[in-house]
Design a protein around this motif. Sequence first.
Motif, PDB file in Angstrom:
ATOM      1  N   LEU A  64       5.278 -31.689   4.114  1.00 31.25           N
ATOM      2  CA  LEU A  64       5.738 -31.326   5.449  1.00 31.25           C
ATOM      3  C   LEU A  64       5.169 -29.786   5.425  1.00 31.25           C
ATOM      4  CD1 LEU A  64       7.890 -31.727   7.073  1.00 31.25           C
ATOM      5  CD2 LEU A  64       9.465 -31.023   5.857  1.00 31.25           C
ATOM      6  N   LEU A  65       4.383 -30.048   6.563  1.00 28.64           N
ATOM      7  CA  LEU A  65       3.645 -28.468   6.884  1.00 28.64           C
ATOM      8  C   LEU A  65       4.609 -27.887   8.479  1.00 28.64           C
ATOM      9  CD1 LEU A  65       0.214 -29.143   6.354  1.00 28.64           C
ATOM     10  CD2 LEU A  65       1.811 -28.343   4.741  1.00 28.64           C
ATOM     11  N   LYS A  66       4.625 -27.014   9.176  1.00 31.28           N
ATOM     12  CA  LYS A  66       4.518 -26.208  10.220  1.00 31.28           C
ATOM     13  C   LYS A  66       3.038 -25.344  10.243  1.00 31.28           C
ATOM     14  CE  LYS A  66       7.990 -23.536  12.875  1.00 31.28           C
ATOM     15  NZ  LYS A  66       8.827 -22.651  12.825  1.00 31.28           N
ATOM     16  N   ASP A  67       3.003 -26.372  11.849  1.00 27.67           N
ATOM     17  CA  ASP A  67       1.366 -26.028  12.073  1.00 27.67           C
ATOM     18  C   ASP A  67       1.485 -25.338  13.843  1.00 27.67           C
ATOM     19  OD1 ASP A  67      -1.550 -25.480  13.131  1.00 27.67           O
ATOM     20  OD2 ASP A  67      -1.274 -27.506  13.667  1.00 27.67           O
ATOM     21  N   THR A  68       1.614 -24.164  13.758  1.00 29.47           N
ATOM     22  CA  THR A  68       2.124 -23.298  15.433  1.00 29.47           C
ATOM     23  C   THR A  68       0.644 -22.977  15.445  1.00 29.47           C
ATOM     24  OG1 THR A  68       2.085 -21.891  14.147  1.00 29.47           O
ATOM     25  CG2 THR A  68       4.924 -22.572  14.728  1.00 29.47           C
ATOM     26  N   ASN A  69      -0.039 -23.367  15.781  1.00 32.52           N
ATOM     27  CA  ASN A  69      -1.156 -23.192  16.354  1.00 32.52           C
ATOM     28  C   ASN A  69      -2.303 -24.111  16.332  1.00 32.52           C
ATOM     29  OD1 ASN A  69      -1.020 -19.844  15.653  1.00 32.52           O
ATOM     30  ND2 ASN A  69      -1.869 -20.578  13.182  1.00 32.52           N
ATOM     31  N   ASP A  70      -1.419 -25.100  16.447  1.00 29.04           N
ATOM     32  CA  ASP A  70      -2.275 -26.325  16.188  1.00 29.04           C
ATOM     33  C   ASP A  70      -3.694 -26.825  15.989  1.00 29.04           C
ATOM     34  OD1 ASP A  70      -1.964 -28.760  17.844  1.00 29.04           O
ATOM     35  OD2 ASP A  70      -3.705 -28.149  19.505  1.00 29.04           O
ATOM     36  N   GLU A  71      -3.847 -26.530  14.916  1.00 26.04           N
ATOM     37  CA  GLU A  71      -5.316 -26.666  14.168  1.00 26.04           C
ATOM     38  C   GLU A  71      -4.787 -27.879  13.501  1.00 26.04           C
ATOM     39  OE1 GLU A  71      -6.864 -22.368  14.113  1.00 26.04           O
ATOM     40  OE2 GLU A  71      -5.592 -22.359  12.627  1.00 26.04           O
ATOM     41  N   LEU A  72      -4.016 -28.588  12.740  1.00 22.66           N
ATOM     42  CA  LEU A  72      -3.446 -30.207  11.946  1.00 22.66           C
ATOM     43  C   LEU A  72      -4.920 -30.213  11.415  1.00 22.66           C
ATOM     44  CD1 LEU A  72      -0.701 -30.969  10.439  1.00 22.66           C
ATOM     45  CD2 LEU A  72      -1.609 -32.801  11.835  1.00 22.66           C
ATOM     46  N   ASP A  73      -5.523 -30.957  12.610  1.00 21.98           N
ATOM     47  CA  ASP A  73      -7.094 -31.787  11.653  1.00 21.98           C
ATOM     48  C   ASP A  73      -8.166 -30.784  11.077  1.00 21.98           C
ATOM     49  OD1 ASP A  73      -6.169 -34.311  12.967  1.00 21.98           O
ATOM     50  OD2 ASP A  73      -6.868 -34.149  14.671  1.00 21.98           O
ATOM     51  N   LEU A  74      -7.982 -29.590  11.408  1.00 24.74           N
ATOM     52  CA  LEU A  74      -8.431 -28.661  10.454  1.00 24.74           C
ATOM     53  C   LEU A  74      -7.864 -28.520   9.068  1.00 24.74           C
ATOM     54  CD1 LEU A  74     -10.927 -26.698  10.459  1.00 24.74           C
ATOM     55  CD2 LEU A  74      -9.932 -25.397  11.552  1.00 24.74           C
ATOM     56  N   ILE A  75      -7.017 -28.051   9.588  1.00 23.27           N
ATOM     57  CA  ILE A  75      -6.148 -28.106   7.651  1.00 23.27           C
ATOM     58  C   ILE A  75      -6.674 -29.288   7.878  1.00 23.27           C
ATOM     59  CG2 ILE A  75      -3.684 -27.253   6.974  1.00 23.27           C
ATOM     60  CD1 ILE A  75      -2.603 -26.642  10.069  1.00 23.27           C
ATOM     61  N   VAL A  76      -6.093 -30.187   6.959  1.00 23.93           N
ATOM     62  CA  VAL A  76      -6.151 -31.200   6.723  1.00 23.93           C
ATOM     63  C   VAL A  76      -7.451 -31.463   6.287  1.00 23.93           C
ATOM     64  CG1 VAL A  76      -5.649 -33.526   5.839  1.00 23.93           C
ATOM     65  CG2 VAL A  76      -4.211 -32.600   7.039  1.00 23.93           C
ATOM     66  N   LYS A  77      -8.541 -30.750   7.049  1.00 18.78           N
ATOM     67  CA  LYS A  77      -9.673 -31.430   6.785  1.00 18.78           C
ATOM     68  C   LYS A  77     -10.421 -30.312   5.640  1.00 18.78           C
ATOM     69  CE  LYS A  77     -14.459 -30.692   8.808  1.00 18.78           C
ATOM     70  NZ  LYS A  77     -15.559 -30.876  10.509  1.00 18.78           N
ATOM     71  N   LYS A  78     -10.104 -28.995   5.304  1.00 16.92           N
ATOM     72  CA  LYS A  78      -9.766 -28.026   4.750  1.00 16.92           C
ATOM     73  C   LYS A  78      -9.495 -28.384   3.737  1.00 16.92           C
ATOM     74  CE  LYS A  78     -11.765 -23.976   7.589  1.00 16.92           C
ATOM     75  NZ  LYS A  78     -11.732 -22.473   7.960  1.00 16.92           N
ATOM     76  N   LEU A  79      -8.348 -29.009   3.192  1.00 12.45           N
ATOM     77  CA  LEU A  79      -7.973 -28.762   2.178  1.00 12.45           C
ATOM     78  C   LEU A  79      -8.239 -30.116   1.329  1.00 12.45           C
ATOM     79  CD1 LEU A  79      -5.391 -28.075   0.523  1.00 12.45           C
ATOM     80  CD2 LEU A  79      -3.814 -29.841   2.220  1.00 12.45           C
ATOM     81  N   ALA A  80      -8.737 -31.186   1.773  1.00 11.38           N
ATOM     82  CA  ALA A  80      -9.063 -32.573   1.454  1.00 11.38           C
ATOM     83  C   ALA A  80     -10.193 -32.245   0.879  1.00 11.38           C
ATOM     84  CB  ALA A  80      -8.422 -33.714   2.179  1.00 11.38           C
ATOM     85  N   GLY A  81     -11.178 -31.569   1.713  1.00  8.72           N
ATOM     86  CA  GLY A  81     -12.397 -31.716   1.684  1.00  8.72           C
ATOM     87  C   GLY A  81     -12.900 -30.398   0.518  1.00  8.72           C
ATOM     88  N   SER A  82     -12.009 -29.417   0.474  1.00 12.55           N
ATOM     89  CA  SER A  82     -12.026 -28.123  -0.602  1.00 12.55           C
ATOM     90  C   SER A  82     -11.333 -29.410  -2.084  1.00 12.55           C
ATOM     91  CB  SER A  82     -11.337 -27.135  -0.647  1.00 12.55           C
ATOM     92  OG  SER A  82     -11.234 -26.452  -1.833  1.00 12.55           O
ATOM     93  N   TYR A  83     -11.016 -29.694  -1.580  1.00 12.27           N
ATOM     94  CA  TYR A  83      -9.950 -30.486  -2.941  1.00 12.27           C
ATOM     95  C   TYR A  83     -11.262 -31.279  -3.651  1.00 12.27           C
ATOM     96  CZ  TYR A  83      -7.618 -32.907  -6.605  1.00 12.27           C
ATOM     97  OH  TYR A  83      -7.081 -34.222  -8.162  1.00 12.27           O
ATOM     98  N   ALA A  84     -12.117 -32.794  -2.788  1.00  6.39           N
ATOM     99  CA  ALA A  84     -12.588 -34.230  -3.503  1.00  6.39           C
ATOM    100  C   ALA A  84     -14.244 -33.365  -3.391  1.00  6.39           C
ATOM    101  CB  ALA A  84     -12.862 -34.151  -2.082  1.00  6.39           C
TER     102      ALA A  84
END
Length: 247
Positions: A64-84
Motif C-alpha cells: 500500500l503506497l502513497k505516490d504524490t509525484n505521479d511516479e508509480l510505474d517508475l517506482i515499481v519498475k525500479k523496485l522490481a528491477g533491482s530485486y530481480a
Amino acid sequence: MPRQARRKSQSGFYHILLRGIGQQNIFEDDEDNERFLQTLKRYQDEMKFETHAYCLMGNHVHLLLKDTNDELDLIVKKLAGSYAYYFNWKYERTGHLFQDRFKSEVVDDDSYYLALIRYIHQNPQKATIALVDEYLWSSYQEYVEKEKIANTHLALELLGGPEQFAAYVKEFDNLDSFLDVQTKENLTDNKAIDIIKKKFKINNALCISTMPVEQRNKVIKRLKEEGLSIRQISRLTGVNRGTVLRV
C-alpha cells in the motif's frame, strides 16, 4: 490491443500486487525477504513515496503506497528491477522474475484504506502460514511496536492507536475484496511422492538426482507443473535447490 491506462488516485494511495511469473516463488529464504525490504526502503527514501503497509507472501507481494509525484510505474519498475537483479544473481538464473505488468487499484477513502490494511496483514493467516501477529514479513509489527519502513501515523490516528489497530486487524469478516492471486494448492510430501511414483514409474524419488541432466530437468519441470514447490522438489529428490530453481 492497447493496454488500458491505469486509473489515477486522487489521494495518491495505491494497492500494488507484484506476482512471480508463472506463480514462481520470488522469496526462497529470509535473506530474500530482507533484501526486498531493504530495496523498498532505499527507493522510498530516494523517490519520496510512502509505504503504508506491506506483506511478502512467497510468490507475491502486497504493497500500500502513497505516490504524490505521479511516479508509480517508475517506482515499481525500479523496485522490481533491482530485486530481480539480486535474485537472478543469487540463484544463477536468467529471465523475468515478475509478471510482466503489476496490478494496482486506487484507494480513495478512509474506510477502504483501513479495510485494505487489514486485508494485507491478514494474508498469512488466511493462507494458514502464520497468525497475523506472528508473521515476520509484513508491516504488522511496525504498527504495534516501532516504524522501520511503513508510515503508520494515518491508520493509527483513524483507529485510535496500536491496541485498536491490533484488534481491528484481527477481525475476520470475509467481506473484504481486493487484488489477489490465485494460489496453488499446497501438496503434502506424501501426495507429492505419490505423484512422482505414478508419473515417472519410479520407487524412490531420490533416483531423480542420478538421472542424466536432460532427463532430470524434464522431470523437474513436470513436477513444477504438478504443483510441487521448489523446496519440496529439492527435499524429496536430493537435487540442489538452486538447480531446481534454474530449471
